[in-house]
Design an enzyme around this catalytic site. Sequence first.
Site, PDB file in Angstrom:
ATOM      1  N   ASP A 253       0.818  -1.207   0.000  1.00 32.33           N
ATOM      2  CA  ASP A 253       0.000   0.000   0.000  1.00 32.33           C
ATOM      3  C   ASP A 253       0.857   1.265   0.000  1.00 32.33           C
ATOM      4  OD1 ASP A 253      -2.697   1.343   0.487  1.00 32.33           O
ATOM      5  OD2 ASP A 253      -1.570   2.033   2.239  1.00 32.33           O
ATOM      6  N   HIS A 256       4.629   5.315  -2.035  1.00 32.62           N
ATOM      7  CA  HIS A 256       5.096   6.692  -2.221  1.00 32.62           C
ATOM      8  C   HIS A 256       5.185   7.438  -0.894  1.00 32.62           C
ATOM      9  CE1 HIS A 256       0.688   6.553  -2.844  1.00 32.62           C
ATOM     10  NE2 HIS A 256       0.702   7.592  -2.029  1.00 32.62           N
ATOM     11  N   GLU A 286       1.425  -0.024  -4.961  1.00 33.44           N
ATOM     12  CA  GLU A 286       0.664   1.197  -5.172  1.00 33.44           C
ATOM     13  C   GLU A 286       1.662   2.328  -4.996  1.00 33.44           C
ATOM     14  OE1 GLU A 286      -3.141   3.767  -3.487  1.00 33.44           O
ATOM     15  OE2 GLU A 286      -1.948   2.556  -2.099  1.00 33.44           O
ATOM     16  N   ASP A 312      -3.167   3.815 -11.207  1.00 38.73           N
ATOM     17  CA  ASP A 312      -4.146   4.859 -10.909  1.00 38.73           C
ATOM     18  C   ASP A 312      -4.355   5.783 -12.100  1.00 38.73           C
ATOM     19  OD1 ASP A 312      -4.890   4.098  -8.369  1.00 38.73           O
ATOM     20  OD2 ASP A 312      -3.423   5.351  -7.355  1.00 38.73           O
ATOM     21  N   ASP A 384     -10.326   2.301  -2.750  1.00 37.41           N
ATOM     22  CA  ASP A 384     -10.032   3.723  -2.577  1.00 37.41           C
ATOM     23  C   ASP A 384     -10.981   4.594  -3.379  1.00 37.41           C
ATOM     24  OD1 ASP A 384      -8.022   4.312  -0.758  1.00 37.41           O
ATOM     25  OD2 ASP A 384      -6.435   3.714  -2.127  1.00 37.41           O
ATOM     26  N   GLN A 385     -11.115   4.262  -4.642  1.00 37.52           N
ATOM     27  CA  GLN A 385     -11.846   5.140  -5.550  1.00 37.52           C
ATOM     28  C   GLN A 385     -13.358   5.108  -5.296  1.00 37.52           C
ATOM     29  OE1 GLN A 385      -9.947   7.130  -6.950  1.00 37.52           O
ATOM     30  NE2 GLN A 385      -8.026   5.994  -6.796  1.00 37.52           N
ATOM     31  N   GLY A 387     -14.570   4.110  -1.853  1.00 39.01           N
ATOM     32  CA  GLY A 387     -14.715   4.503  -0.458  1.00 39.01           C
ATOM     33  C   GLY A 387     -14.314   5.926  -0.156  1.00 39.01           C
TER      34      GLY A 387
END
Length: 581
Positions: A253, A256, A286, A312, A384-385, A387
Amino acid sequence: MTTRFGPVLRPDGTLFRLWAPDAKRVSLALPEGDPIPMRAGQEGFFELMRPDARAGQRYRFLIGDQPIPDPASRRQEGDVMGWSVVRADLPPLRRPTPPRPWHEVVLAELHVGTATPEGSFEALIGRLDHFVDCGITAIELMPVADFPGRRNWGYDGVLPFAPDEAYGSPAALRVLVDAAHERGLGVMLDVVYNHFGPEGNFLPLIARRFFTEAHHTPWGAAIDLEQPLVRRFFVENALMWLGEYDFDGLRFDAVHAFAPPGGDLLLAELAEACRALKPEAWLVLENDHNAARWLERDGDGQPRFYTAQWNDDAHHALHVTATGEGSGYYADYAEDPVAALGRALAEGFVYQGEASAHRDGQPRGEVSARLPPQAFVNFAQNHDQIGNRPLGDRLAAALEPERLAFLRFLLLMGPAIPMVFQGEEAGLETPFPFFCDFSGDLAEAVRQGRAREFSEFFATAGELPDPLAPETMEAARLPWERMTPAALAAFQTLAAQRRRLVWPLLATAYHGAELRREGAILSWRWGFDAGVLCLLANPDVVPSEIQLQPRQDGVTAGDAVFDGTHTRLGPWSACAWVEPT
């Protein structure tokens, strides 16, 4: 690799260990008897050998008079503030199976607590045949690390070695992985090494050097990855999931958010250790930095470090193209979403060093066009996209069926690894709002923080679901009665066509992609040793045509008409076929 964190079960008892370099004295507490002082060893470790402690022994540590769980607890009883438990050996493999090749993966992301009515590892076993029948070949579990309370999205874990007891025991998780393998399903796990949840994390008390104030993340002070033992903690965790539980792969996760320069050291050490243990492991990142160097291949086309990255960029281009939304981070794709979509499917990243307006004009990304499509996991939706929208609403709640079908076609007939979010294979509208189970001031802080976040991204958020309310999680449970044959037929058909047309190509060497645009129509050609995958798409509300004739054994979505020399594509339609090299 010899483990240094967590208890060691030996024939002559159990060795208890705790890395607590900031503690002056540490004691071992058992349910019976007085606390037992532990011996200070090297590098800040405290140790104690207990001949009478066996598998199932409950324990915790005392720092002065403060009880804390073992940060490397393999099993936790009574939530994060309860007893850590010396775990017995996990059940042996019932039937070893060769791993599925990565290019054959069609992935479904699942949240264990909401994927079934019961919300457990055991209940999920009873649903595995559904994924096999759909044409899904691997499942990815959102984080299962122990979190405070009974309800959590999964990203507030504080004991990363212990599966949360709300989902079941470590043995039950091991049996789930085994049951999936027996059906030919691969299993991945999402792990979080960039932060800990806000409640139940005692590492700052015993090891302040675990964190650094020199770097900050959205979750507070960054984890100090320049510390070798901190990196070792996470490497051991990854090896536990791959080795002891036999997961086929891990998704890391938000790497970055790893604090530099230690972040690069951790990424290199994770890849090296995981591949030494399980060379064929699927290691997926990710990474908002779009650092293509971590996805490089060797001379034989095998990953040097990581297998793939969640793309993403592809999601954002698909989302803006299909919905017209352009606020927040979608603004970077809103000027020409069709061009962004074309580049994402042809080359992987949309941003390969270009300036990002959403990031104050800073350059983002590295050149990715040379990478094979299998280096990317593409999706139209994920946890993510969905929630991170105010209502946790899915595309199916707002888009017409033809647009949903168009997105599904691009994912399954394109060469990147496709992923769907639980229930997406049936077109379910079931929301997936953010939920958790905190109390007191922290609960109120979460409510207010979510409201502020949405006010910055969305013009009108409306009335938000209360993330602390039990009914918010209940709303996210999948209605399995709606997973009907009719609802699944379109996905099953495309998955079968992917097996027929795309898999044979992905098993051979990749030679690059060509992208052509005529008006709204996008035309891709991906070259492989075994043939050329061709795909035409019209992401527009008006019909268009192109002077190109697909092969007769191709696959279509929507209104596609061929007249011998031209292809006419109606709104939101597409076609795909394979040509010989």
